[in-house]
Design a protein around this motif. Structure first.
Motif, PDB file in Angstrom:
ATOM      1  N   ASN A 447       0.829  -1.201   0.000  1.00 24.91           N
ATOM      2  CA  ASN A 447       0.000   0.000   0.000  1.00 24.91           C
ATOM      3  C   ASN A 447       0.866   1.256   0.000  1.00 24.91           C
ATOM      4  N   ILE A 448       0.362   2.293  -0.635  1.00 23.88           N
ATOM      5  CA  ILE A 448       0.923   3.617  -0.398  1.00 23.88           C
ATOM      6  C   ILE A 448       0.648   3.964   1.058  1.00 23.88           C
ATOM      7  N   SER A 449       1.635   4.510   1.762  1.00 21.51           N
ATOM      8  CA  SER A 449       1.477   4.716   3.205  1.00 21.51           C
ATOM      9  C   SER A 449       2.070   6.051   3.632  1.00 21.51           C
ATOM     10  N   GLY A 450       1.558   6.554   4.747  1.00 19.97           N
ATOM     11  CA  GLY A 450       2.105   7.765   5.329  1.00 19.97           C
ATOM     12  C   GLY A 450       1.934   8.989   4.452  1.00 19.97           C
ATOM     13  N   ILE A 451       0.679   9.273   4.069  1.00 21.18           N
ATOM     14  CA  ILE A 451       0.376  10.454   3.256  1.00 21.18           C
ATOM     15  C   ILE A 451      -0.302  11.488   4.154  1.00 21.18           C
ATOM     16  N   GLU A 468      -6.168   1.010  -1.873  1.00 17.93           N
ATOM     17  CA  GLU A 468      -4.981   0.294  -1.405  1.00 17.93           C
ATOM     18  C   GLU A 468      -3.978   1.261  -0.774  1.00 17.93           C
ATOM     19  N   ALA A 469      -4.445   1.958   0.270  1.00 21.58           N
ATOM     20  CA  ALA A 469      -3.595   2.893   0.995  1.00 21.58           C
ATOM     21  C   ALA A 469      -3.713   2.619   2.495  1.00 21.58           C
ATOM     22  N   SER A 495      -6.787   2.838   8.089  1.00 18.83           N
ATOM     23  CA  SER A 495      -6.290   3.987   8.852  1.00 18.83           C
ATOM     24  C   SER A 495      -6.321   5.260   8.003  1.00 18.83           C
ATOM     25  N   ILE A 496      -7.520   5.559   7.526  1.00 21.91           N
ATOM     26  CA  ILE A 496      -7.743   6.785   6.752  1.00 21.91           C
ATOM     27  C   ILE A 496      -8.399   7.794   7.690  1.00 21.91           C
ATOM     28  N   ASN A 497      -7.744   8.916   7.901  1.00 18.17           N
ATOM     29  CA  ASN A 497      -8.244   9.929   8.831  1.00 18.17           C
ATOM     30  C   ASN A 497      -8.610  11.192   8.059  1.00 18.17           C
ATOM     31  N   THR A 518     -11.055  -2.735   3.983  1.00 17.12           N
ATOM     32  CA  THR A 518     -11.188  -1.365   4.462  1.00 17.12           C
ATOM     33  C   THR A 518     -11.573  -1.347   5.935  1.00 17.12           C
ATOM     34  N   GLU A 519     -10.791  -0.635   6.729  1.00 19.79           N
ATOM     35  CA  GLU A 519     -11.066  -0.535   8.161  1.00 19.79           C
ATOM     36  C   GLU A 519     -10.420   0.721   8.730  1.00 19.79           C
ATOM     37  N   ASN A 520     -10.916   1.109   9.891  1.00 20.82           N
ATOM     38  CA  ASN A 520     -10.366   2.254  10.619  1.00 20.82           C
ATOM     39  C   ASN A 520     -10.382   3.548   9.794  1.00 20.82           C
ATOM     40  N   VAL A 521     -11.496   3.775   9.095  1.00 19.88           N
ATOM     41  CA  VAL A 521     -11.699   5.074   8.456  1.00 19.88           C
ATOM     42  C   VAL A 521     -12.363   5.976   9.487  1.00 19.88           C
ATOM     43  N   ALA A 522     -11.709   7.073   9.834  1.00 19.91           N
ATOM     44  CA  ALA A 522     -12.208   7.960  10.882  1.00 19.91           C
ATOM     45  C   ALA A 522     -12.460   9.347  10.297  1.00 19.91           C
TER      46      ALA A 522
END
Length: 549
Positions: A447-451, A468-469, A495-497, A518-522
């Motif tokens: 995944n692309i991470s830390g954006i 896929e992030a 972990s999308i905030n 998909t999980e932890n979309v806040a």
């Protein structure tokens, strides 16, 4: 001479200090050039600025004499100076007066095939109009024009020209492709289009094997290989056969107040490709080109990984990019990695993509520690901000009648050929007009991470697409979109905030959440009162996937 000395010596080095744009971060230090006062006028070596006389020997003799005697300035005064390839030498400042045009000949016989690199691979290419290897303390300065006569070399797609322009090409001679949609300037140029990996040095090939399609191996206008302390300042570089400016394996490169131009249809007509280089400053410059504008590269696939030389410690500031496939770009040849890149106070007007970060399976390499702030955009043809790990070597904007299929999504094993994008910080972005505001597409296995995105105002047809992030943090995003079904799409991401997102009142659907991963979309500080439908779940996503506070 005083004017020339000011150009060469009146330069402030970039120190290890933190700017307000990047608090707590020390910016790279870029060493600057310096030259003796001695001047070598190319007229003294029998050069003639009549646009007819071929001055290759005269100009190279002046450069050699200057370097041999300890360096100084090689002066090109007013006139049209026709020439073949020029070889730079250490401690030489090639200086062009305002009314000087350095024009490179259309005679392909003047450009022998030489070993080099192209698009990240060892390759045979026609010798560049201007080149230098293993040099120190070199410059091209002034306010004149360097013209690569690229139209003589370039193949052109019919879809990119007006009917009159296309007919002019066809009537000039050359060769058409079988489908009559691409024009090639010569039979050798067409032959290269039919070859497998043309020019690539592999499997025992030598440069002699490429003579049958020599004209296809278009040179980059300026190639600097393994040079230290480089200055390009004030000059207009235009009409390159392929890439315009290509520093490779260089250190302490400064590009200041230059203009880089190519026709918008110029295939591979990049502005600058800074490749596998360390400590660079690109500032106060203007780009209007046929491919990527300001581009960071570091080799391709196994060859790039084997070299293992990232492009790092780079500052890009106060630049304007007009037409280009991307305003500021990293990739897709980034197999050696890229890190510690700082981009700020730039404007992208009419580029296909604004911020374009691209790679593909097979590349490998890590792109990290990328900082971008204070970017203004207008009339972006595709994405304002793009992170894509499925680069397909196609124009960002789909041509009329062209059909493209989405890539097949499947998880593959992680190997050294798996690329990685991580730790991007993008803030203070204004974009008035784009097809898509933000597009993030990683790989299932990486995944692309830390954006981290903060303070964005974007007017676009479509909003946000995130696939896929992992670990995407978007704060203070104002979206004005034509399409509102959905405004934001999140697929197989974790972990999308999203904090303080504003959007069109009465939008049809705020979030489409899909994918079993998909999980932890806040979502916080974001009103849902005016939207017709808050969330739609698809393909295995459930209400547990997202939390709206």
């Amino acid at each position: 001479m005083n004017k020339i000395l000011k150009l060469s010596f009146g330069l402030l080095a970039i120190g290890n200090c933190a700017l307000a744009q990047f608090p707590g971060i020390n910016l790279p230090k870029v060493k600057q050039v310096g030259f003796k006062t001695d001047t070598f006028n190319i007229k003294q070596y029998n050069a003639k600025g009549d646009g007819i006389t071929l001055n290759t020997k005269s100009i190279n003799d002046a450069i050699t004499a200057c370097s041999t005697k300890g360096g100084g300035v090689v002066l090109v005064q007013g006139g049209v100076w026709l020439t073949g390839p020029i070889d730079l030498k250490s401690n030489v400042n090639l200086h062009l007066d305002r009314d000087a045009v350095l024009l490179f000949t259309k005679d392909f016989d003047q450009y022998p095939i030489v070993e080099g690199t192209y698009e990240g691979l060892p390759a045979g290419r026609c010798k560049s109009p201007i080149s230098g290897k293993d040099l120190q303390n070199i410059a091209i300065t002034g306010s004149g024009i360097i013209d690569g006569n690229g139209d003589a070399w370039r193949m052109v797609k019919k879809d990119k020209l007006s009917e009159n322009q296309w007919q002019d090409k066809v009537n000039s001679g050359g060769v058409l492709s079988a489908d009559k949609k691409t024009w090639y300037p010569t039979q050798k140029s067409f032959n290269g289009s039919q070859a497998t990996d043309p020019g690539v040095l592999k499997d025992g090939r030598t440069i002699k094997d490429f003579e049958v399609y020599k004209d296809f191996l278009r040179p980059n206008l300026v190639v600097l290989n393994n040079c230290k302390k480089v200055l390009l300042e004030g000059v207009t570089f235009q009409n390159s056969p392929a890439w315009n400016l290509h520093p490779f394996l260089c250190a302490d490169v400064t590009l200041r107040a230059v203009t880089v131009k190519n026709p918008w249809y110029a295939q591979n007509g990049d502005g600058i490709d800074l490749e596998s280089s360390t400590n660079a400053l690109i500032e106060n410059s203007t780009f209007d080109v046929g491919d990527d504008g300001i581009c960071i590269k570091s080799g391709r696939d196994e060859a790039g990984r084997k070299l293992g030389k990232p492009t790092e410690n780079v500052i890009v500031r106060n630049c304007v990019v007009y037409h280009a496939h991307g305003g500021f770009v990293i990739g897709s040849e980034m197999s050696g990695g890229a890190k510690n890149i700082f981009v700020y106070n730039c404007s992208f007007l009419g580029t296909d993509v604004g911020l374009r970060f691209k790679t593909a399976r097979g590349r490998g390499g890590v792109v990290e520690n990328i900082y971008v702030t204070n970017i203004n955009m207008k009339d972006i043809g595709a994405e304002a901000i793009l992170f894509d790990m499925y680069y397909m070597a196609k124009d960002p904007v789909v041509l009329a009648g062209e059909k493209r299929e989405a890539p097949k999504v499947e998880a593959l094993p992680v190997t050294e050929a798996t690329p990685k994008f991580t730790d991007f910080h993008v803030s203070n972005i204004v974009c008035n007009g784009a097809a898509t505001a933000l597009f993030i597409r990683g790989l299932p296995e990486m995944n692309i991470s830390g954006i981290y995105l903060n303070n964005l105002v974007i007017k676009a047809k479509k909003g946000v697409v995130c696939t896929e992030a992992t670990g995407v943090y978007i704060k203070n995003l104002q979206l004005i979109t034509e399409e509102t079904n959905p405004v934001i799409s999140i697929d197989n991401s974790q972990s999308i905030n999203l904090d303080n997102i504003t959007y069109n009142a009465n939008s049809n659907l705020l979030f489409r959440v899909s994918g079993s991963k998909t999980e932890n979309v806040a979502v916080s500080n974001t009103s849902t009162a005016a939207v017709k439908n808050k969330v739609e779940f698809k393909d295995g996503a459930t209400a547990k996937s997202i939390t709206i506070k």
